[in-house]
Motif scaffolding. Structure first.
Motif, PDB file in Angstrom:
ATOM      1  N   HIS A 119       1.099   1.699  15.006  1.00 49.00           N
ATOM      2  CA  HIS A 119       0.998   2.619  13.870  1.00 49.00           C
ATOM      3  C   HIS A 119       2.117   2.358  12.864  1.00 49.00           C
ATOM      4  N   ILE A 120       3.330   2.230  13.348  1.00 55.56           N
ATOM      5  CA  ILE A 120       4.481   1.990  12.475  1.00 55.56           C
ATOM      6  C   ILE A 120       4.334   0.655  11.752  1.00 55.56           C
ATOM      7  N   ARG A 121       3.908  -0.368  12.490  1.00 51.66           N
ATOM      8  CA  ARG A 121       3.724  -1.693  11.894  1.00 51.66           C
ATOM      9  C   ARG A 121       2.685  -1.645  10.786  1.00 51.66           C
ATOM     10  N   PHE A 122       1.585  -0.937  11.017  1.00 48.81           N
ATOM     11  CA  PHE A 122       0.540  -0.855   9.998  1.00 48.81           C
ATOM     12  C   PHE A 122       1.080  -0.229   8.714  1.00 48.81           C
ATOM     13  N   TYR A 123       1.805   0.858   8.838  1.00 53.70           N
ATOM     14  CA  TYR A 123       2.296   1.539   7.639  1.00 53.70           C
ATOM     15  C   TYR A 123       3.377   0.739   6.925  1.00 53.70           C
ATOM     16  N   GLU A 124       4.109  -0.073   7.641  1.00 61.31           N
ATOM     17  CA  GLU A 124       5.072  -0.971   6.993  1.00 61.31           C
ATOM     18  C   GLU A 124       4.328  -1.993   6.123  1.00 61.31           C
ATOM     19  N   VAL A 125       3.258  -2.563   6.671  1.00 64.74           N
ATOM     20  CA  VAL A 125       2.462  -3.543   5.927  1.00 64.74           C
ATOM     21  C   VAL A 125       1.787  -2.883   4.728  1.00 64.74           C
ATOM     22  N   LEU A 126       1.232  -1.694   4.918  1.00 65.37           N
ATOM     23  CA  LEU A 126       0.589  -0.969   3.825  1.00 65.37           C
ATOM     24  C   LEU A 126       1.583  -0.696   2.700  1.00 65.37           C
ATOM     25  N   LYS A 127       2.784  -0.241   3.052  1.00 65.27           N
ATOM     26  CA  LYS A 127       3.813   0.079   2.054  1.00 65.27           C
ATOM     27  C   LYS A 127       4.241  -1.181   1.291  1.00 65.27           C
ATOM     28  N   GLN A 128       4.486  -2.269   2.009  1.00 67.45           N
ATOM     29  CA  GLN A 128       4.902  -3.506   1.356  1.00 67.45           C
ATOM     30  C   GLN A 128       3.815  -4.049   0.438  1.00 67.45           C
ATOM     31  N   THR A 129       2.574  -3.934   0.885  1.00 65.43           N
ATOM     32  CA  THR A 129       1.458  -4.410   0.066  1.00 65.43           C
ATOM     33  C   THR A 129       1.340  -3.594  -1.215  1.00 65.43           C
ATOM     34  N   GLN A 130       1.437  -2.277  -1.115  1.00 67.22           N
ATOM     35  CA  GLN A 130       1.374  -1.419  -2.293  1.00 67.22           C
ATOM     36  C   GLN A 130       2.503  -1.739  -3.270  1.00 67.22           C
ATOM     37  N   GLU A 131       3.690  -1.980  -2.740  1.00 66.26           N
ATOM     38  CA  GLU A 131       4.828  -2.296  -3.607  1.00 66.26           C
ATOM     39  C   GLU A 131       4.613  -3.611  -4.340  1.00 66.26           C
ATOM     40  N   THR A 132       4.053  -4.602  -3.647  1.00 70.06           N
ATOM     41  CA  THR A 132       3.788  -5.893  -4.272  1.00 70.06           C
ATOM     42  C   THR A 132       2.725  -5.777  -5.357  1.00 70.06           C
ATOM     43  N   VAL A 133       1.642  -5.092  -5.051  1.00 71.37           N
ATOM     44  CA  VAL A 133       0.518  -4.979  -5.976  1.00 71.37           C
ATOM     45  C   VAL A 133       0.887  -4.139  -7.198  1.00 71.37           C
ATOM     46  N   SER A 134       1.651  -3.067  -6.989  1.00 71.64           N
ATOM     47  CA  SER A 134       1.964  -2.139  -8.072  1.00 71.64           C
ATOM     48  C   SER A 134       2.882  -2.739  -9.133  1.00 71.64           C
ATOM     49  N   LEU A 135       3.448  -3.904  -8.875  1.00 70.36           N
ATOM     50  CA  LEU A 135       4.260  -4.575  -9.892  1.00 70.36           C
ATOM     51  C   LEU A 135       3.400  -5.007 -11.076  1.00 70.36           C
ATOM     52  N   ARG A 136       2.098  -5.139 -10.851  1.00 70.93           N
ATOM     53  CA  ARG A 136       1.200  -5.621 -11.915  1.00 70.93           C
ATOM     54  C   ARG A 136       0.016  -4.707 -12.180  1.00 70.93           C
ATOM     55  N   TRP A 137      -0.510  -4.049 -11.144  1.00 71.69           N
ATOM     56  CA  TRP A 137      -1.730  -3.268 -11.301  1.00 71.69           C
ATOM     57  C   TRP A 137      -1.576  -1.854 -10.756  1.00 71.69           C
ATOM     58  N   LYS A 138      -2.490  -1.001 -11.186  1.00 67.21           N
ATOM     59  CA  LYS A 138      -2.636   0.305 -10.560  1.00 67.21           C
ATOM     60  C   LYS A 138      -3.272   0.092  -9.192  1.00 67.21           C
ATOM     61  N   THR A 139      -2.950   0.952  -8.256  1.00 68.27           N
ATOM     62  CA  THR A 139      -3.524   0.821  -6.920  1.00 68.27           C
ATOM     63  C   THR A 139      -4.118   2.146  -6.466  1.00 68.27           C
ATOM     64  N   LYS A 140      -5.103   2.024  -5.590  1.00 65.38           N
ATOM     65  CA  LYS A 140      -5.702   3.209  -4.968  1.00 65.38           C
ATOM     66  C   LYS A 140      -6.042   2.846  -3.534  1.00 65.38           C
ATOM     67  N   VAL A 141      -5.666   3.718  -2.604  1.00 71.36           N
ATOM     68  CA  VAL A 141      -5.958   3.499  -1.189  1.00 71.36           C
ATOM     69  C   VAL A 141      -7.096   4.425  -0.784  1.00 71.36           C
ATOM     70  N   ILE A 142      -8.147   3.852  -0.180  1.00 70.06           N
ATOM     71  CA  ILE A 142      -9.242   4.695   0.298  1.00 70.06           C
ATOM     72  C   ILE A 142      -9.534   4.374   1.762  1.00 70.06           C
ATOM     73  N   ASP A 143      -9.959   5.384   2.477  1.00 69.89           N
ATOM     74  CA  ASP A 143     -10.299   5.239   3.880  1.00 69.89           C
ATOM     75  C   ASP A 143     -11.690   4.613   4.019  1.00 69.89           C
ATOM     76  N   ARG A 144     -11.861   3.900   5.110  1.00 72.69           N
ATOM     77  CA  ARG A 144     -13.138   3.241   5.406  1.00 72.69           C
ATOM     78  C   ARG A 144     -14.323   4.192   5.282  1.00 72.69           C
ATOM     79  N   SER A 145     -14.138   5.444   5.665  1.00 73.77           N
ATOM     80  CA  SER A 145     -15.253   6.392   5.686  1.00 73.77           C
ATOM     81  C   SER A 145     -15.823   6.676   4.298  1.00 73.77           C
ATOM     82  N   PHE A 146     -15.053   6.369   3.240  1.00 79.04           N
ATOM     83  CA  PHE A 146     -15.517   6.633   1.880  1.00 79.04           C
ATOM     84  C   PHE A 146     -16.268   5.454   1.262  1.00 79.04           C
ATOM     85  N   LEU A 147     -16.346   4.345   1.969  1.00 79.75           N
ATOM     86  CA  LEU A 147     -16.987   3.153   1.414  1.00 79.75           C
ATOM     87  C   LEU A 147     -18.428   3.394   0.932  1.00 79.75           C
TER      88      LEU A 147
END
Length: 305
Positions: free
Chosen positions: A46-74
């Motif tokens: 669980h901790i590892r997943f949220y570390e990756v999610l946080k780092q990914t959001q930080e990388t992406v947000s340098l250039r674009w807006k981001t939105k996180v959605i759960d699989r159930s909303f697909l």
């Protein structure tokens, strides 16, 4: 390529699912430890997943807006043509996502390479930035993956990234009429599996491995099942067909091409289903009177590699 927003698709971690099941983290820990399980494993994951999610959001947000959605909303989320899709999870999440985002490019990230094989997850958190740069500069490679289509006689339609299963929802015989290449017969079986090229290394391969084991000949004439991801072809196999006075076994395996579909008419009064990619919530009812046509979908899944 120019994007307005990056949509990050995620699933609940196994720890979050346990907490939902037992109402609290403490109760989940108690249950697992009482049954001899390792709660720390789920917590570390669980901790590892949220570390990756946080780092990914930080990388992406340098250039674009981001939105996180759960699989159930697909199934209900409205994607824009200017969206870039990023998936953080296991291979199954990529498969589920690709059916709903149609031709939008999908960048798939393996959150835990030590744990997940990641056949469909070519990127890790430290290579996300390079992947995005390549996309912007059109230096990326996209695999245009063939999807399968199931079209019911009433107009309902379902896509599959890996495979379809047609049959009874419970462990009883599946009864139907099958038509292929001008031949038709009644069958009673454990259901029909229809696979794409991506799915050919999964469930379909296990069916043929079983056939080889029964023959006792690993080099026999059992067809090789592995297809290319971009092949304009599907493979179907009937699972454990039963020969009786009224049911046959002559149609058991074949290739589906454009203009050469597979048609099946249900003879199951209830509990007949067509599952997509092994997800029980992603299905169509397939009861007596319904006819389905399996073929190659016009849409392609676009996976970035």
């Amino acid at each position: 390529m120019d994007f307005e927003k990056v949509i990050i698709i995620r699933d609940k971690t196994r720890l979050e699912q346990l907490i939902e099941r037992f109402n609290s983290k403490a109760q989940a820990r108690f249950y697992l430890e009482q049954s001899g399980g390792d709660f720390q494993f789920y917590e570390d994951e669980h901790i590892r997943f949220y570390e990756v999610l946080k780092q990914t959001q930080e990388t992406v947000s340098l250039r674009w807006k981001t939105k996180v959605i759960d699989r159930s909303f697909l199934p209900t989320y409205l994607f824009s043509e200017q969206d870039l899709i990023m998936v953080i999870g296991q291979d199954g999440l990529v498969a589920n996502t690709a059916k709903y985002v149609k031709s939008l490019p999908v960048v798939a990230i393996n959150p835990n390479p030590d744990q997940y094989d990641g056949i469909l997850l070519p990127y890790q958190v430290d290579t996300v930035q390079k992947a995005l740069q390549d996309l912007v500069q059109d230096q990326h490679h996209i695999k245009r993956v063939t999807l399968a289509e199931a079209l019911l006689s009433d107009g309902q339609r379902l896509l599959a990234f890996n495979d379809f299963y047609l049959g009874a929802a419970s462990h009883v015989s599946s009864r139907y009429e099958i038509s292929y290449k001008g031949k038709t017969e009644l069958q009673s079986s454990s259901g029909i599996l229809i696979s794409t090229g991506v799915g050919s290394t999964g469930w379909l391969s296990s069916v043929f491995n079983m056939a080889r084991n029964i023959r006792g000949d690993q080099n026999g004439k059992i067809p090789q099942t592995q297809l290319g991801w971009e092949d304009e072809k599907l493979v179907f196999v009937v699972r454990e067909p039963f020969l009786s006075k009224t049911t046959g076994t002559n149609i058991g395996y074949g290739n589906i091409y454009q203009g050469n579909p597979l048609k099946v008419t249900s003879q199951m009064p209830s509990n007949g289903v067509i599952f997509s990619d092994g997800i029980e919530s992603d299905f169509m009812a397939f009861n007596a009177g319904s006819t389905v046509t399996f073929g190659i979908a016009q849409e392609k899944a676009h996976l970035v590699f």
